[in-house]
Design a protein around this motif. Sequence first.
Motif, PDB file in Angstrom:
ATOM      1  N   TYR A  85       0.832  -1.204   0.000  1.00 22.50           N
ATOM      2  CA  TYR A  85       0.000   0.000   0.000  1.00 22.50           C
ATOM      3  C   TYR A  85       0.868   1.257   0.000  1.00 22.50           C
ATOM      4  O   TYR A  85       0.564   2.237  -0.679  1.00 22.50           O
ATOM      5  CB  TYR A  85      -0.934  -0.003   1.211  1.00 22.50           C
ATOM      6  CG  TYR A  85      -1.980   1.081   1.181  1.00 22.50           C
ATOM      7  CD1 TYR A  85      -2.966   1.092   0.200  1.00 22.50           C
ATOM      8  CD2 TYR A  85      -1.987   2.107   2.126  1.00 22.50           C
ATOM      9  CE1 TYR A  85      -3.934   2.088   0.155  1.00 22.50           C
ATOM     10  CE2 TYR A  85      -2.954   3.111   2.102  1.00 22.50           C
ATOM     11  CZ  TYR A  85      -3.922   3.087   1.111  1.00 22.50           C
ATOM     12  OH  TYR A  85      -4.880   4.084   1.067  1.00 22.50           O
ATOM     13  N   GLY A 133      -0.140   2.190  -3.373  1.00 18.60           N
ATOM     14  CA  GLY A 133      -1.490   2.609  -3.023  1.00 18.60           C
ATOM     15  C   GLY A 133      -1.810   4.030  -3.459  1.00 18.60           C
ATOM     16  O   GLY A 133      -0.928   4.859  -3.655  1.00 18.60           O
ATOM     17  N   TYR A 185      -3.328   6.483  -1.747  1.00 14.14           N
ATOM     18  CA  TYR A 185      -3.751   7.280  -0.585  1.00 14.14           C
ATOM     19  C   TYR A 185      -3.656   8.771  -0.876  1.00 14.14           C
ATOM     20  O   TYR A 185      -4.261   9.584  -0.179  1.00 14.14           O
ATOM     21  CB  TYR A 185      -2.953   6.910   0.662  1.00 14.14           C
ATOM     22  CG  TYR A 185      -1.472   6.705   0.472  1.00 14.14           C
ATOM     23  CD1 TYR A 185      -0.583   7.752   0.591  1.00 14.14           C
ATOM     24  CD2 TYR A 185      -0.969   5.435   0.173  1.00 14.14           C
ATOM     25  CE1 TYR A 185       0.779   7.553   0.412  1.00 14.14           C
ATOM     26  CE2 TYR A 185       0.387   5.234  -0.005  1.00 14.14           C
ATOM     27  CZ  TYR A 185       1.259   6.291   0.123  1.00 14.14           C
ATOM     28  OH  TYR A 185       2.612   6.094  -0.056  1.00 14.14           O
ATOM     29  N   LYS A 193      -4.931  10.937  -3.838  1.00 12.57           N
ATOM     30  CA  LYS A 193      -5.871  10.614  -4.918  1.00 12.57           C
ATOM     31  C   LYS A 193      -5.718  11.463  -6.175  1.00 12.57           C
ATOM     32  O   LYS A 193      -6.426  11.262  -7.153  1.00 12.57           O
ATOM     33  CB  LYS A 193      -7.306  10.761  -4.406  1.00 12.57           C
ATOM     34  CG  LYS A 193      -7.638   9.911  -3.197  1.00 12.57           C
ATOM     35  CD  LYS A 193      -7.743   8.453  -3.525  1.00 12.57           C
ATOM     36  CE  LYS A 193      -8.213   7.642  -2.319  1.00 12.57           C
ATOM     37  NZ  LYS A 193      -8.318   6.198  -2.612  1.00 12.57           N
ATOM     38  N   ASN A 243       4.335   9.984  -2.770  1.00 13.30           N
ATOM     39  CA  ASN A 243       3.990   9.019  -1.725  1.00 13.30           C
ATOM     40  C   ASN A 243       4.833   9.267  -0.465  1.00 13.30           C
ATOM     41  O   ASN A 243       5.641  10.193  -0.413  1.00 13.30           O
ATOM     42  CB  ASN A 243       4.145   7.580  -2.224  1.00 13.30           C
ATOM     43  CG  ASN A 243       5.585   7.228  -2.582  1.00 13.30           C
ATOM     44  OD1 ASN A 243       6.543   7.698  -1.984  1.00 13.30           O
ATOM     45  ND2 ASN A 243       5.747   6.378  -3.587  1.00 13.30           N
ATOM     46  N   MET A 263      -1.741   8.592   8.211  1.00 17.54           N
ATOM     47  CA  MET A 263      -2.476   8.863   6.979  1.00 17.54           C
ATOM     48  C   MET A 263      -2.462  10.348   6.610  1.00 17.54           C
ATOM     49  O   MET A 263      -3.227  10.793   5.758  1.00 17.54           O
ATOM     50  CB  MET A 263      -3.920   8.383   7.102  1.00 17.54           C
ATOM     51  CG  MET A 263      -4.722   9.029   8.223  1.00 17.54           C
ATOM     52  SD  MET A 263      -6.429   8.438   8.294  1.00 17.54           S
ATOM     53  CE  MET A 263      -7.101   9.123   6.791  1.00 17.54           C
ATOM     54  N   ASN A 305      -2.679  11.788   2.986  1.00 14.74           N
ATOM     55  CA  ASN A 305      -3.975  11.787   2.313  1.00 14.74           C
ATOM     56  C   ASN A 305      -4.613  13.173   2.319  1.00 14.74           C
ATOM     57  O   ASN A 305      -5.431  13.502   1.455  1.00 14.74           O
ATOM     58  CB  ASN A 305      -4.897  10.763   2.984  1.00 14.74           C
ATOM     59  CG  ASN A 305      -6.323  10.794   2.473  1.00 14.74           C
ATOM     60  OD1 ASN A 305      -7.239  11.122   3.210  1.00 14.74           O
ATOM     61  ND2 ASN A 305      -6.510  10.436   1.215  1.00 14.74           N
ATOM     62  N   VAL A 362      -8.971   5.184   3.416  1.00  9.59           N
ATOM     63  CA  VAL A 362      -7.525   5.145   3.600  1.00  9.59           C
ATOM     64  C   VAL A 362      -7.191   4.630   5.003  1.00  9.59           C
ATOM     65  O   VAL A 362      -6.253   3.841   5.187  1.00  9.59           O
ATOM     66  CB  VAL A 362      -6.917   6.550   3.376  1.00  9.59           C
ATOM     67  CG1 VAL A 362      -5.433   6.567   3.740  1.00  9.59           C
ATOM     68  CG2 VAL A 362      -7.116   6.986   1.938  1.00  9.59           C
ATOM     69  N   ASP A 363      -7.968   5.056   5.971  1.00 11.10           N
ATOM     70  CA  ASP A 363      -7.732   4.666   7.361  1.00 11.10           C
ATOM     71  C   ASP A 363      -7.759   3.148   7.558  1.00 11.10           C
ATOM     72  O   ASP A 363      -7.047   2.603   8.404  1.00 11.10           O
ATOM     73  CB  ASP A 363      -8.797   5.327   8.251  1.00 11.10           C
ATOM     74  CG  ASP A 363      -8.637   4.991   9.719  1.00 11.10           C
ATOM     75  OD1 ASP A 363      -7.616   5.397  10.309  1.00 11.10           O
ATOM     76  OD2 ASP A 363      -9.524   4.315  10.273  1.00 11.10           O
ATOM     77  N   HIS A 406      -6.456   0.942   5.824  1.00  8.47           N
ATOM     78  CA  HIS A 406      -5.164   0.352   5.475  1.00  8.47           C
ATOM     79  C   HIS A 406      -4.093   0.601   6.539  1.00  8.47           C
ATOM     80  O   HIS A 406      -3.015  -0.003   6.483  1.00  8.47           O
ATOM     81  CB  HIS A 406      -4.666   0.926   4.143  1.00  8.47           C
ATOM     82  CG  HIS A 406      -5.497   0.550   2.963  1.00  8.47           C
ATOM     83  ND1 HIS A 406      -5.316  -0.630   2.271  1.00  8.47           N
ATOM     84  CD2 HIS A 406      -6.527   1.195   2.351  1.00  8.47           C
ATOM     85  CE1 HIS A 406      -6.181  -0.698   1.276  1.00  8.47           C
ATOM     86  NE2 HIS A 406      -6.932   0.408   1.298  1.00  8.47           N
TER      87      HIS A 406
END
Length: 458
Positions: A48, A52, A54, A56, A102, A242, A245, A258-259, A261
């Motif tokens: 992730y 991932g 996270y 967007k 990321n 997170m 995000n 997202v949370d 994960h």
Amino acid sequence: MHKATIFSVLLFGLLALAAGMMNKAVPEPVPIPASPQRFGDAQKGYEYLVTGDYVKSGIPHGVFGLAPKEPIYLQREGRNKKLPHGFTAITALNGEPLVAPNCLQCHAQPFEGQLIMGLGNTFIDFTSGQQLGAKSIGLLEKVLKTTSPKSYEAAEPFLTVTKTLAPNLQADVRGVNLAGRLTYLLLSHRDPTTLKWSNEPRVPVPNDVVVPTDTPPWWLLKKKNAMFYNGFGRGDFGRFLMASNLLTVSDTSEAAGVDKHMPDVLSYLHSLEPPKYPKEIDQQLAAMGKPIFDKKCGTCHGSYGDNEKYPNLLIPQAIIGTDSFLFKSNYSAPQFIEWFNNSWFTTGDHPARLEPFAGYIAPPLDGIWITAPYLHNGSVPTLEALLNSKLRPKYWSRNFDKPEYDYEGLGWKHEAHDAPKNKAYNTTLPGYGNYGHTFGDKLTNAERKAVLEYLKTI
């Protein structure tokens, strides 16, 4: 009044004052209690983190392809295969391919040809002209609106946030992190209940001082009961993990996705171990350094080896004496505390909260040899200088293009300057001070040498 009486009154007053000074409470370290955490699958957490979505939104894939090429360290597939480790290929809701930043932007760093996962990135550059600025973003928006409306639609959330925050996100030197400042700015533009974005700040943003930090390594988190340098991140760690995000989050339903994960991510972070010191260690000298460390340093920083113990202590400013700008500003500002502690992040069955403290946590020291520079703002280039404040340069610089590690002083090879120099680290700036934590000054040269050798082993 008789002279003898006056003298007696004055003497009594002086004695009382002295007694009051002697009995004045001396600040003591404050233990941090543990909080329940969520755990999951470490492998899923890694996947992730590096693949991932996270974040967007981001830059259109074709535009990102024009960026200078960087070394590829991660073994990823598909559109991620040729991307540097700090970026991830994602697909927007309208199907457009994007590239988003990321977590490894800040939490991974190359060291002598190898990417060290979880090591704070001290090569990051928040100085003027090195990040996406409002002017360049505005130009990109115009081009995309004309040539590729769908790409603009997909990239718009990221472009809007970047354009809005860039003018207030600038460091004086390269190598320091502005994550605290970034978080403050992001939250100031979001509704605490819905997390929806507002182009105008909802919370006043101080513009006087931008305080830098050094990014601590992820592998320390498994020992800590609180997050961040002043230990004010309490409760569920996943809610803090997170944070990236927030760059493009649309609402709380997206945040909740997202949370879910975060238990996997925290498990991956707990699986990380610091790299071993790669050179030969004088084991006899290191053995001499261990009892000195345990006696002089272990009370705050813990013990290592068999029967390891970490006390999780907050050290008051009156004791540690290091630059206080961080715990007094950035996201420690009262308006930020109020925003967070009344926000979505404090809801549900695994809430987080902020508890400010006038001082800093004494961190675990696992892998400390590779975590230069030192102190919470990265103001001290080597461990040798951390243990001997007389060696700390007021102005210094290092080579970011061809960095060299100093295996003698344990840190980055650097050049000291007699006066301020463009983009050199300037410890006279607010928030950049290299003072405090002078406990090593009390050691003899022989003791410091032994402790340094011991620190290579942990």
